[in-house]
Design an enzyme around this catalytic site. Sequence first.
Site, PDB file in Angstrom:
ATOM      1  N   HIS A   1       0.825  -1.210   0.000  1.00 29.16           N
ATOM      2  CA  HIS A   1       0.000   0.000   0.000  1.00 29.16           C
ATOM      3  C   HIS A   1       0.862   1.264   0.000  1.00 29.16           C
ATOM      4  O   HIS A   1       1.617   1.513   0.941  1.00 29.16           O
ATOM      5  CB  HIS A   1      -0.891  -0.025   1.241  1.00 29.16           C
ATOM      6  CG  HIS A   1      -1.802   1.134   1.372  1.00 29.16           C
ATOM      7  ND1 HIS A   1      -1.684   2.064   2.373  1.00 29.16           N
ATOM      8  CD2 HIS A   1      -2.857   1.523   0.623  1.00 29.16           C
ATOM      9  CE1 HIS A   1      -2.635   2.972   2.262  1.00 29.16           C
ATOM     10  NE2 HIS A   1      -3.364   2.669   1.197  1.00 29.16           N
TER      11      HIS A   1
ATOM     12  N   HIS B   1      -1.197  10.913  -1.985  1.00 27.08           N
ATOM     13  CA  HIS B   1      -2.476  10.456  -1.444  1.00 27.08           C
ATOM     14  C   HIS B   1      -3.420  11.593  -1.087  1.00 27.08           C
ATOM     15  O   HIS B   1      -4.548  11.656  -1.563  1.00 27.08           O
ATOM     16  CB  HIS B   1      -2.244   9.585  -0.208  1.00 27.08           C
ATOM     17  CG  HIS B   1      -3.517   9.134   0.434  1.00 27.08           C
ATOM     18  ND1 HIS B   1      -4.135   9.854   1.451  1.00 27.08           N
ATOM     19  CD2 HIS B   1      -4.307   8.057   0.204  1.00 27.08           C
ATOM     20  CE1 HIS B   1      -5.247   9.228   1.805  1.00 27.08           C
ATOM     21  NE2 HIS B   1      -5.373   8.135   1.071  1.00 27.08           N
TER      22      HIS B   1
ATOM     23  N   GLU C   1      -4.799   3.801  -8.000  1.00 26.47           N
ATOM     24  CA  GLU C   1      -6.020   4.437  -7.520  1.00 26.47           C
ATOM     25  C   GLU C   1      -6.155   5.844  -8.092  1.00 26.47           C
ATOM     26  O   GLU C   1      -5.248   6.673  -7.945  1.00 26.47           O
ATOM     27  CB  GLU C   1      -6.050   4.508  -5.991  1.00 26.47           C
ATOM     28  CG  GLU C   1      -7.326   5.155  -5.481  1.00 26.47           C
ATOM     29  CD  GLU C   1      -7.428   5.195  -3.973  1.00 26.47           C
ATOM     30  OE1 GLU C   1      -8.241   5.995  -3.460  1.00 26.47           O
ATOM     31  OE2 GLU C   1      -6.692   4.443  -3.299  1.00 26.47           O
TER      32      GLU C   1
ATOM     33  N   GLU D   1       0.656  -0.396  -4.716  1.00 28.47           N
ATOM     34  CA  GLU D   1      -0.543   0.431  -4.868  1.00 28.47           C
ATOM     35  C   GLU D   1      -0.138   1.891  -4.778  1.00 28.47           C
ATOM     36  O   GLU D   1       0.796   2.239  -4.048  1.00 28.47           O
ATOM     37  CB  GLU D   1      -1.541   0.070  -3.763  1.00 28.47           C
ATOM     38  CG  GLU D   1      -2.886   0.758  -3.849  1.00 28.47           C
ATOM     39  CD  GLU D   1      -2.994   2.031  -3.016  1.00 28.47           C
ATOM     40  OE1 GLU D   1      -4.072   2.648  -3.026  1.00 28.47           O
ATOM     41  OE2 GLU D   1      -1.993   2.417  -2.359  1.00 28.47           O
TER      42      GLU D   1
ATOM     43  N   ASP E   1      -1.600   6.337  -5.550  1.00 25.00           N
ATOM     44  CA  ASP E   1      -2.702   7.296  -5.661  1.00 25.00           C
ATOM     45  C   ASP E   1      -2.320   8.358  -6.688  1.00 25.00           C
ATOM     46  O   ASP E   1      -1.212   8.914  -6.627  1.00 25.00           O
ATOM     47  CB  ASP E   1      -2.957   7.981  -4.314  1.00 25.00           C
ATOM     48  CG  ASP E   1      -3.202   6.984  -3.200  1.00 25.00           C
ATOM     49  OD1 ASP E   1      -4.329   6.480  -3.109  1.00 25.00           O
ATOM     50  OD2 ASP E   1      -2.264   6.713  -2.424  1.00 25.00           O
TER      51      ASP E   1
END
Length: 304
Positions: free
Chosen positions: A53, A95, A163, A80, A82
């Site tokens: 993450h 993020h 994301e 992962e 953002d």
Amino acid sequence: MYVVRPAAAAAAAFLGLTLTVLGTTVSSAAGPTGRPASGNGPLGSAAPVVYAHRGASAYAPENTLESIDLAMRLGVTWVENDVQRTKDGELVVVHDDSLARTTNVEQLFPDRKPWLVKDFTAAEIARLDAGSWFSEEYTGARVPTLRDYMNRVQRNRQRLLLEIKKPELYPGIERQTLDLLDRLGWLDEAHVGRRLVVQSFSADSIRIVHDLRPDIVTAFLGTPKVADLPRYAAFTDRINPWHTTISADWVAAVHRLRGAHGKAMEVDTWIVDDAATARKVQDMGVDGIITNAPDVVRDAVGWF
């Protein structure tokens, strides 16, 4: 969510060295919806896939190149991130919609409160220190552009759970993100089939991605009611919930549905950073676990 800060870089370096010596690896085979073939879990059962993450963010500053490099050294294939957009249209990996928490923006630009990503140019963001808030050793780490981030993921032979963050702030970000991925060679059959998943908390955003590129594996972040799940199955392949909001029955309900690619829908849960919780959600039947501490979770669920 909280960020674990062990005696920061020293712990990270130690973990990377230890796992390299032990030769820990992750399978490179992949299934038809972007998921690698399962590892060997306890008693031969399939183990959930482990996603780092924002990179290995328990041990390095989140969403930086340093964090995904550490994930690679820990032997974790999936990372992962953002994606947001600057004032002048550059896609960057960060993020929060504000730069304040993870950079020194307040010191460099004291009069620009609330220091929103969308209010700064790419050149201004490139000046920021995105590492010293986490640990002195990471002083000088930068907020990467998505282009630089993708180049590093490619170099590391990693896979990406991307994301789209706060899409309501950035009209057209879905098409822009896909266009960049295409220019970088990430929308060919090999990448789309094995190395890329796009997720968002916005159902509208995921529907846009699916409409633009129906071949891409997509995931909705949240925990819809069981009765509402069929609506999501029309345009997505996975439902990715917060781990405290699910049960084995809910996971089974997701698995009973076929998603946008005609395959059984999957569940990747977040954010799990300890062994006990990792084993708990594994017992619920989740397909993947998104974690700040990927080494801890991988060892707990038997992903070898």
